[in-house]
Design a protein around this motif. Sequence first.
Motif, PDB file in Angstrom:
ATOM      1  N   ARG A 175       0.294  51.847  -5.613  1.00  0.00           N
ATOM      2  CA  ARG A 175       0.759  53.186  -5.233  1.00  0.00           C
ATOM      3  C   ARG A 175      -0.122  54.269  -5.859  1.00  0.00           C
ATOM      4  NH1 ARG A 175       3.380  57.446  -6.904  1.00  0.00           N
ATOM      5  NH2 ARG A 175       3.572  56.656  -9.041  1.00  0.00           N
ATOM      6  N   VAL A 176      -0.456  54.104  -7.128  1.00  0.00           N
ATOM      7  CA  VAL A 176      -1.280  55.086  -7.822  1.00  0.00           C
ATOM      8  C   VAL A 176      -2.701  55.095  -7.250  1.00  0.00           C
ATOM      9  CG1 VAL A 176      -2.276  55.723 -10.054  1.00  0.00           C
ATOM     10  CG2 VAL A 176       0.122  55.000  -9.904  1.00  0.00           C
ATOM     11  N   MET A 177      -3.226  53.910  -6.950  1.00  0.00           N
ATOM     12  CA  MET A 177      -4.570  53.843  -6.364  1.00  0.00           C
ATOM     13  C   MET A 177      -4.616  54.526  -4.991  1.00  0.00           C
ATOM     14  SD  MET A 177      -5.806  49.980  -7.450  1.00  0.00           S
ATOM     15  CE  MET A 177      -7.423  50.138  -6.655  1.00  0.00           C
ATOM     16  N   VAL A 178      -3.590  54.310  -4.183  1.00  0.00           N
ATOM     17  CA  VAL A 178      -3.526  54.965  -2.876  1.00  0.00           C
ATOM     18  C   VAL A 178      -3.515  56.486  -3.051  1.00  0.00           C
ATOM     19  CG1 VAL A 178      -2.037  55.350  -0.869  1.00  0.00           C
ATOM     20  CG2 VAL A 178      -2.509  53.011  -1.663  1.00  0.00           C
ATOM     21  N   GLY A 179      -2.840  56.959  -4.086  1.00  0.00           N
ATOM     22  CA  GLY A 179      -2.813  58.390  -4.361  1.00  0.00           C
ATOM     23  C   GLY A 179      -4.175  58.975  -4.671  1.00  0.00           C
ATOM     24  N   LEU A 180      -5.104  58.119  -5.094  1.00  0.00           N
ATOM     25  CA  LEU A 180      -6.473  58.572  -5.374  1.00  0.00           C
ATOM     26  C   LEU A 180      -7.428  58.280  -4.224  1.00  0.00           C
ATOM     27  CD1 LEU A 180      -6.930  57.563  -9.135  1.00  0.00           C
ATOM     28  CD2 LEU A 180      -6.392  59.813  -8.196  1.00  0.00           C
ATOM     29  N   GLY A 181      -6.868  57.823  -3.086  1.00  0.00           N
ATOM     30  CA  GLY A 181      -7.696  57.628  -1.909  1.00  0.00           C
ATOM     31  C   GLY A 181      -7.955  56.189  -1.518  1.00  0.00           C
ATOM     32  N   ALA A 182      -7.372  55.236  -2.256  1.00  0.00           N
ATOM     33  CA  ALA A 182      -7.568  53.831  -1.908  1.00  0.00           C
ATOM     34  C   ALA A 182      -6.710  53.448  -0.712  1.00  0.00           C
ATOM     35  CB  ALA A 182      -7.226  52.939  -3.100  1.00  0.00           C
ATOM     36  N   ASP A 183      -7.095  52.370  -0.042  1.00  0.00           N
ATOM     37  CA  ASP A 183      -6.366  51.825   1.099  1.00  0.00           C
ATOM     38  C   ASP A 183      -6.113  50.344   0.805  1.00  0.00           C
ATOM     39  OD1 ASP A 183      -5.557  50.673   3.491  1.00  0.00           O
ATOM     40  OD2 ASP A 183      -6.965  51.810   4.717  1.00  0.00           O
ATOM     41  N   PRO A 184      -4.840  49.901   0.816  1.00  0.00           N
ATOM     42  CA  PRO A 184      -4.569  48.494   0.514  1.00  0.00           C
ATOM     43  C   PRO A 184      -5.401  47.523   1.347  1.00  0.00           C
ATOM     44  CG  PRO A 184      -2.518  49.719   0.561  1.00  0.00           C
ATOM     45  CD  PRO A 184      -3.589  50.666   1.020  1.00  0.00           C
ATOM     46  N   ALA A 185      -5.709  47.891   2.578  1.00  0.00           N
ATOM     47  CA  ALA A 185      -6.489  47.004   3.439  1.00  0.00           C
ATOM     48  C   ALA A 185      -7.918  46.826   2.926  1.00  0.00           C
ATOM     49  CB  ALA A 185      -6.516  47.540   4.869  1.00  0.00           C
ATOM     50  N   ARG A 186      -8.375  47.755   2.080  1.00  0.00           N
ATOM     51  CA  ARG A 186      -9.731  47.659   1.511  1.00  0.00           C
ATOM     52  C   ARG A 186      -9.731  47.135   0.085  1.00  0.00           C
ATOM     53  NH1 ARG A 186     -10.581  53.277   3.509  1.00  0.00           N
ATOM     54  NH2 ARG A 186     -10.285  53.852   1.329  1.00  0.00           N
ATOM     55  N   ILE A 187      -8.558  47.022  -0.516  1.00  0.00           N
ATOM     56  CA  ILE A 187      -8.489  46.634  -1.927  1.00  0.00           C
ATOM     57  C   ILE A 187      -8.721  45.132  -2.076  1.00  0.00           C
ATOM     58  CG2 ILE A 187      -6.910  46.367  -3.891  1.00  0.00           C
ATOM     59  CD1 ILE A 187      -5.688  49.060  -3.147  1.00  0.00           C
ATOM     60  N   SER A 188      -9.560  44.781  -3.029  1.00  0.00           N
ATOM     61  CA  SER A 188      -9.725  43.385  -3.418  1.00  0.00           C
ATOM     62  C   SER A 188      -9.068  43.187  -4.780  1.00  0.00           C
ATOM     63  CB  SER A 188     -11.195  42.995  -3.474  1.00  0.00           C
ATOM     64  OG  SER A 188     -11.892  43.790  -4.407  1.00  0.00           O
ATOM     65  N   ALA A 189      -8.499  41.998  -4.977  1.00  0.00           N
ATOM     66  CA  ALA A 189      -7.771  41.709  -6.207  1.00  0.00           C
ATOM     67  C   ALA A 189      -8.279  40.424  -6.828  1.00  0.00           C
ATOM     68  CB  ALA A 189      -6.276  41.585  -5.921  1.00  0.00           C
ATOM     69  N   LEU A 190      -8.429  40.424  -8.144  1.00  0.00           N
ATOM     70  CA  LEU A 190      -8.694  39.209  -8.910  1.00  0.00           C
ATOM     71  C   LEU A 190      -7.571  39.011  -9.906  1.00  0.00           C
ATOM     72  CD1 LEU A 190     -10.438  36.825  -9.933  1.00  0.00           C
ATOM     73  CD2 LEU A 190     -11.528  38.443 -11.508  1.00  0.00           C
ATOM     74  N   LEU A 191      -6.905  37.864  -9.823  1.00  0.00           N
ATOM     75  CA  LEU A 191      -5.888  37.472 -10.791  1.00  0.00           C
ATOM     76  C   LEU A 191      -6.552  36.512 -11.770  1.00  0.00           C
ATOM     77  CD1 LEU A 191      -4.283  38.666  -8.441  1.00  0.00           C
ATOM     78  CD2 LEU A 191      -2.589  36.868  -8.747  1.00  0.00           C
ATOM     79  N   GLY A 192      -6.626  36.921 -13.020  1.00  0.00           N
ATOM     80  CA  GLY A 192      -7.380  36.166 -14.010  1.00  0.00           C
ATOM     81  C   GLY A 192      -6.614  34.988 -14.588  1.00  0.00           C
ATOM     82  N   PRO A 193      -7.197  34.340 -15.602  1.00  0.00           N
ATOM     83  CA  PRO A 193      -6.550  33.186 -16.228  1.00  0.00           C
ATOM     84  C   PRO A 193      -5.174  33.559 -16.767  1.00  0.00           C
ATOM     85  CG  PRO A 193      -8.810  33.447 -17.023  1.00  0.00           C
ATOM     86  CD  PRO A 193      -8.484  34.674 -16.240  1.00  0.00           C
ATOM     87  N   ALA A 194      -4.217  32.654 -16.612  1.00  0.00           N
ATOM     88  CA  ALA A 194      -2.842  32.918 -17.033  1.00  0.00           C
ATOM     89  C   ALA A 194      -2.101  31.591 -17.169  1.00  0.00           C
ATOM     90  CB  ALA A 194      -2.137  33.818 -16.014  1.00  0.00           C
ATOM     91  N   ALA A 195      -0.892  31.659 -17.684  1.00  0.00           N
ATOM     92  CA  ALA A 195      -0.039  30.475 -17.754  1.00  0.00           C
ATOM     93  C   ALA A 195       0.238  29.976 -16.337  1.00  0.00           C
ATOM     94  CB  ALA A 195       1.257  30.814 -18.458  1.00  0.00           C
ATOM     95  N   SER A 196       0.010  28.713 -16.111  1.00  0.00           N
ATOM     96  CA  SER A 196       0.227  28.148 -14.771  1.00  0.00           C
ATOM     97  C   SER A 196       1.672  27.705 -14.599  1.00  0.00           C
ATOM     98  CB  SER A 196      -0.687  26.946 -14.557  1.00  0.00           C
ATOM     99  OG  SER A 196      -0.293  25.875 -15.397  1.00  0.00           O
TER     100      SER A 196
END
Length: 236
Positions: A131-152
């Motif tokens: 939501r905050v990123m969209v407020g700065l001009g981002a578009d979810p359709a253009r957003i890429s996400a990396l989920l890093g190492p975590a408890a599996s």
Amino acid sequence: MGVVRRVVTTREGGVSVAPYDSFNLGDHVGDDPQAVAANRSRLARHVGLPDERVVWMEQIHSPTITVVDGPVDGPVPATDGLVTAAPNLALAVLTADCVPVLLSDDEAGVIGAVHAGRIGARNGIVAEALRVMVGLGADPARISALLGPAASGHLYEVPPDMARDVEARLPGSMCRTGANTIGLDLRAGITRQLAAAGVTAIAVDPRCTIADERLFSHRRGAPTGRLASVIWREAH
């Protein structure tokens, strides 16, 4: 808009001594502050930025996202996510089982770094970051996400009531562990949440912090150090 870079650290390559050995980047876990400062300087040099252009957080498992536009004196207080449109400003999230989420709309030049532990993920911090990123001009359709190492989910066993509570707020996260007990796979739930928000470019680092001794894990052995997942946009 420049090239977006992401880095995830391991335990190796630092100066901290046991049980924080050796590349601990957390300043709140009991490690020697001089060792942490040296490790953080080493990380900044590695990413090619001055120390002050790596922004850290005072992570408290909140659903709070803070927008930053330049260097900050000390960690950003009481927040679990950072968003910026500023170039050459690295956003760092510390973890030792929780999920680090690095987000970028390369076209808009807007990036985010989120600490999504069980509580924060349950309480919607990833959706708030979008939501905050969209407020700065981002578009979810253009957003890429990396989920890093975590408890599996294979090893992250929790009480059934806790798992059901998280599942109600973060569908897709409740699972069975390798021991056939009730567990949580937060990355699965976050992946579903991102997809539902319109994010299609979702990468998941498969490493489990509990299983991989090259990574810090609070559940495997506390006290311990913290990994850093860092994102920044290079612009010259």
